[in-house]
Design an enzyme around this catalytic site. Structure first.
Site, PDB file in Angstrom:
ATOM      1  N   ARG A 155     -11.984  -1.413  18.510  1.00  0.00           N
ATOM      2  CA  ARG A 155     -12.795  -2.581  18.152  1.00  0.00           C
ATOM      3  C   ARG A 155     -14.049  -2.588  19.002  1.00  0.00           C
ATOM      4  O   ARG A 155     -13.982  -2.405  20.220  1.00  0.00           O
ATOM      5  CB  ARG A 155     -11.995  -3.858  18.443  1.00  0.00           C
ATOM      6  N   ARG A 214       0.803  -1.227   0.000  1.00  0.00           N
ATOM      7  CA  ARG A 214       0.000   0.000   0.000  1.00  0.00           C
ATOM      8  C   ARG A 214       0.834   1.274   0.000  1.00  0.00           C
ATOM      9  O   ARG A 214       0.473   2.259  -0.626  1.00  0.00           O
ATOM     10  CB  ARG A 214      -0.931   0.016   1.216  1.00  0.00           C
ATOM     11  N   HIS A 226     -18.059  -0.904   9.792  1.00  0.00           N
ATOM     12  CA  HIS A 226     -17.285  -0.007  10.655  1.00  0.00           C
ATOM     13  C   HIS A 226     -17.963   1.361  10.697  1.00  0.00           C
ATOM     14  O   HIS A 226     -18.546   1.813   9.702  1.00  0.00           O
ATOM     15  CB  HIS A 226     -15.876   0.209  10.100  1.00  0.00           C
ATOM     16  N   CYS A 275      -9.765  -0.979   5.226  1.00  0.00           N
ATOM     17  CA  CYS A 275     -11.212  -0.752   5.271  1.00  0.00           C
ATOM     18  C   CYS A 275     -11.595   0.592   5.910  1.00  0.00           C
ATOM     19  O   CYS A 275     -12.472   1.306   5.409  1.00  0.00           O
ATOM     20  CB  CYS A 275     -11.898  -1.895   6.022  1.00  0.00           C
TER      21      CYS A 275
HETATM   22  O1  L14 Z   1      -6.497  -4.233   5.897  1.00  0.00           O
HETATM   23  O2  L14 Z   1      -9.895  -5.448  11.588  1.00  0.00           O
HETATM   24  O3  L14 Z   1      -4.735  -3.716   6.997  1.00  0.00           O
HETATM   25  O4  L14 Z   1      -8.318  -6.638  12.468  1.00  0.00           O
HETATM   26  C1  L14 Z   1      -5.818  -5.250   9.217  1.00  0.00           C
HETATM   27  C2  L14 Z   1      -6.586  -5.355  10.539  1.00  0.00           C
HETATM   28  C3  L14 Z   1      -7.970  -4.927   8.014  1.00  0.00           C
HETATM   29  C4  L14 Z   1      -8.712  -4.971   9.331  1.00  0.00           C
HETATM   30  C5  L14 Z   1      -5.883  -4.128   6.958  1.00  0.00           C
HETATM   31  C6  L14 Z   1      -8.787  -5.963  11.548  1.00  0.00           C
HETATM   32  C7  L14 Z   1      -6.605  -4.413   8.256  1.00  0.00           C
HETATM   33  C8  L14 Z   1      -7.986  -5.837  10.293  1.00  0.00           C
END
Ligand code: L14
Length: 336
Positions: A234, A99, A241, A128
């Site tokens: 979380r 990324r 989300h 996300c």
């Molecule tokens: O895409 O919710 O880098 O635990 C890594 C952690 C996606 C969500 C990513 C999670 C994230 C993930």
């Protein structure tokens, strides 16, 4: 006419959704290969009325593949993505491996589809939480450059995967039945709780998830200087989300102007009538492809400040839908 497609990580929550989205959106699939590591290989998934068995992914799996969707952990992507590219596949990778690589486009099609031009075989699918943030931010950035962004997230367990969804259900049941709860996937109980902890922590005190939101938002908006600070949390929600966002712009933008700009933004739906209890919620956003925005209002602490609430399905727009939209854009632009 169609493409030979591979889905890698097909046994996971995002991989499943990827296959579902390829079918739902009618992507021109001429051949489909489902791949995974040994853990989930052998199980099968339906696609257009046929059952496909998940096979073990190896370098040779990519011979003849036009388009490979990766929904794999970062180390698996690092090992296999170059093998796929070497064999001529265009890869759309959901992991964190590429990324921030300046040579790799990081794309949310409604925001920066032009970044796809000149790709070298890999396109990265953003995090996300970043995806659902950059759509409303882009609508505002086009009105007046952003000066500063503060965001707090409320992230569902499905981001972690199928084990985490199971864990939330099991712990909820145990807790209601007065049974002991033993956390496995997360360091603490997630049922009836909140954890300010997503991905690992970094030396500056922020989590990797928080730092991804900083780096990825800057890259997608083309604003390497953008000031952004995030707290990612979380929550005991299965899918979708939510985010509370504070934004400061160069010139004052009224809530009405912001609401209109967001309503015009492709991929965004404004649901904003708080008096009528109309605002986005994760339960209603789950299963939908759009990014929902509401609670748009003035920041009482800042004349050039706005506050809003944004919710989206992390498995769809936050992952699989965005990946298929990238593929559709590649097809449209003759880049695959
Ligand atoms: O895409 O919710 O880098 O635990 C890594 C952690 C996606 C969500 C990513 C999670 C994230 C993930």
């Amino acid at each position: 006419m169609g493409y030979s497609v591979a889905v890698v990580g097909a046994g996971g929550a995002v991989g499943h959704k990827m296959v579902e989205m390829l079918e739902e959106r009618g992507f021109p699939v001429a051949g489909l290969q489902l791949l995974a590591t040994a853990r989930t290989a052998g199980s099968s998934l339906p696609f257009r009325g046929r059952s496909y068995t998940i096979e073990i992914a190896g370098p040779e799996s990519f011979e003849g593949v036009d388009l490979a969707f990766f929904a794999t952990p970062t180390d698996v992507s690092r090992a296999l993505v170059p093998e796929a590219v070497r064999r001529g596949a265009v890869v759309i990778d959901k992991s964190n491996a590429y990324r921030e690589d300046p040579a790799v486009p990081l794309v949310v099609p409604e925001v920066n589809a032009d970044a796809l031009a000149g790709h070298k075989g890999i396109i990265a699918n953003p995090n996300c939480s970043t995806i659902q943030l950059v759509l409303p931010l882009k609508a505002l950035e086009d009105l007046s450059p952003l000066r500063r962004v503060i965001v707090a997230t409320y992230q569902s367990v499905s981001g972690t995967g199928r084990d985490a969804i199971e864990e939330l259900r099991l712990q909820s049941r145990q807790r209601l039945d007065g049974q002991p709860v033993v956390p496995k996937v997360y360091p603490h109980q997630i049922a009836f709780n909140l954890l300010p902890h997503i991905d690992d922590f970094t030396p500056n005190g922020y989590s990797k998830e928080e730092m991804k939101m900083v780096g990825e938002t800057r890259k997608i908006l083309g604003r390497p200087d953008l000031a952004l600070s995030a707290t990612t949390v979380r929550v005991p929600v299965e899918v979708a989300h939510s985010e509370a966002v504070w934004v400061e712009t160069e010139r004052p933008v009224s809530p009405e102007e912001a609401r209109e700009a967001m309503a015009r933004m492709p991929g965004v739906v404004v649901e904003d009538d708080p008096g009528g209890a109309v605002y986005p919620t994760p339960l209603r956003a789950a299963g939908r492809d759009e990014v929902f925005v509401g609670r748009i209002r003035q920041d009482l602490t800042c004349e050039r400040g706005l506050v809003f609430w944004v919710v989206s399905d992390n498995l769809r727009k936050g992952a699989a839908t965005n990946a298929v939209q990238i593929a559709e854009e590649l097809v449209k632009r003759g880049l695959v």
